[in-house]
Design a protein around this motif. Structure first.
Motif, PDB file in Angstrom:
ATOM      1  N   THR A  24       0.922  -1.126  -0.236  1.00  0.00           N
ATOM      2  CA  THR A  24       0.185   0.121  -0.050  1.00  0.00           C
ATOM      3  C   THR A  24       1.036   1.175   0.278  1.00  0.00           C
ATOM      4  O   THR A  24       1.817   1.184   0.730  1.00  0.00           O
ATOM      5  N   THR A  44       1.645   4.432   1.215  1.00  0.00           N
ATOM      6  CA  THR A  44       1.406   5.250   2.487  1.00  0.00           C
ATOM      7  C   THR A  44       2.596   5.992   2.502  1.00  0.00           C
ATOM      8  O   THR A  44       2.424   7.043   3.503  1.00  0.00           O
ATOM      9  N   THR A 102      -1.249   7.635  -1.868  1.00  0.00           N
ATOM     10  CA  THR A 102      -2.737   7.259  -2.374  1.00  0.00           C
ATOM     11  C   THR A 102      -3.600   6.609  -1.335  1.00  0.00           C
ATOM     12  O   THR A 102      -4.596   6.445  -1.356  1.00  0.00           O
ATOM     13  N   LYS A 115      -3.804   3.560  -1.659  1.00  0.00           N
ATOM     14  CA  LYS A 115      -4.246   2.639  -2.429  1.00  0.00           C
ATOM     15  C   LYS A 115      -3.285   1.289  -2.332  1.00  0.00           C
ATOM     16  O   LYS A 115      -1.958   1.345  -2.250  1.00  0.00           O
ATOM     17  N   SER A 116      -3.872  -0.012  -2.489  1.00  0.00           N
ATOM     18  CA  SER A 116      -3.187  -1.305  -2.322  1.00  0.00           C
ATOM     19  C   SER A 116      -3.249  -2.009  -3.446  1.00  0.00           C
ATOM     20  O   SER A 116      -4.041  -1.732  -4.687  1.00  0.00           O
ATOM     21  N   VAL A 117      -2.115  -2.969  -3.814  1.00  0.00           N
ATOM     22  CA  VAL A 117      -2.119  -3.673  -4.826  1.00  0.00           C
ATOM     23  C   VAL A 117      -1.631  -5.008  -4.637  1.00  0.00           C
ATOM     24  O   VAL A 117      -0.769  -5.329  -3.581  1.00  0.00           O
ATOM     25  N   ARG A 133      -1.439   1.135 -11.798  1.00  0.00           N
ATOM     26  CA  ARG A 133      -2.682   1.408 -11.635  1.00  0.00           C
ATOM     27  C   ARG A 133      -3.458   1.111 -10.515  1.00  0.00           C
ATOM     28  O   ARG A 133      -3.996   2.125  -9.651  1.00  0.00           O
ATOM     29  N   GLY A 134      -3.060   0.014  -9.793  1.00  0.00           N
ATOM     30  CA  GLY A 134      -3.421  -0.546  -8.490  1.00  0.00           C
ATOM     31  C   GLY A 134      -3.102   0.324  -7.266  1.00  0.00           C
ATOM     32  O   GLY A 134      -3.812   0.832  -6.384  1.00  0.00           O
ATOM     33  N   LEU A 135      -1.650   0.948  -7.601  1.00  0.00           N
ATOM     34  CA  LEU A 135      -1.261   1.939  -6.392  1.00  0.00           C
ATOM     35  C   LEU A 135      -1.642   3.364  -6.602  1.00  0.00           C
ATOM     36  O   LEU A 135      -1.564   4.263  -5.895  1.00  0.00           O
ATOM     37  N   GLY A 136      -2.449   3.580  -7.764  1.00  0.00           N
ATOM     38  CA  GLY A 136      -3.048   5.043  -8.051  1.00  0.00           C
ATOM     39  C   GLY A 136      -1.802   5.724  -8.841  1.00  0.00           C
ATOM     40  O   GLY A 136      -2.024   7.090  -8.735  1.00  0.00           O
TER      41      GLY A 136
END
Length: 137
Positions: free
Chosen positions: A88, A90, A99, A101-103, A132-135
């Motif tokens: 993620t 952070t 972001t 966001k996690s991947v 894309r998953g991490l933004g």
């Protein structure tokens, strides 16, 4: 050490962010690297890749792997590892502010040996899915 043992030690060092300093004992000094992914298009040495992995753990401090397979083909001097990268964003230091966001991203390492050390590694990875998953894309 066998190829399998050397590749295991290299994989652990690389994936836990030890950089080239932690990986170089398992590789030839000029070990090459390739990956058909835009994020790593300019990365041509295993030293640069190991340091890239170390740097990735700054914006993704909880980055970790889940090993899914590890196999040696002694006749061809090759060891293959497959895994999932989990993390993620952070931390600071990514291409954008954190972001949250996690991947989960699948990848494979194909490690080729010359003698008792890794001389080349190919990474098989879908960078677009991961970024894309991490933004980041």
């Amino acid at each position: 050490m066998t190829h399998f043992e050397t590749a295991t030690a290299f994989f652990e060092a690389c994936e836990t962010g030890q950089g080239w300093d932690g990986c170089k004992a398992f590789c030839h000094a000029g070990a090459s690297f390739s990956c058909q992914a835009d994020a790593l298009a300019e990365t041509t040495t295993l030293a640069a890749y190991a340091d890239w992995m170390k740097g990735l753990l700054t914006p993704v401090p909880d980055g970790r792997y889940k090993l899914t397979a590890f196999a040696a083909d002694e006749a061809r001097g090759t060891v293959v590892a497959t895994a999932e990268f989990h993390g993620t964003q952070t931390g600071e230091g990514g291409p954008v502010p954190p972001t949250g966001k996690s991947v989960v991203s699948d990848y494979a390492y194909v490690m080729q040996f010359d003698g008792d050390k890794i001389s080349h590694m190919t990474k098989i990875w879908n960078d677009v899915h991961a970024l894309r998953g991490l933004g980041w894309a």
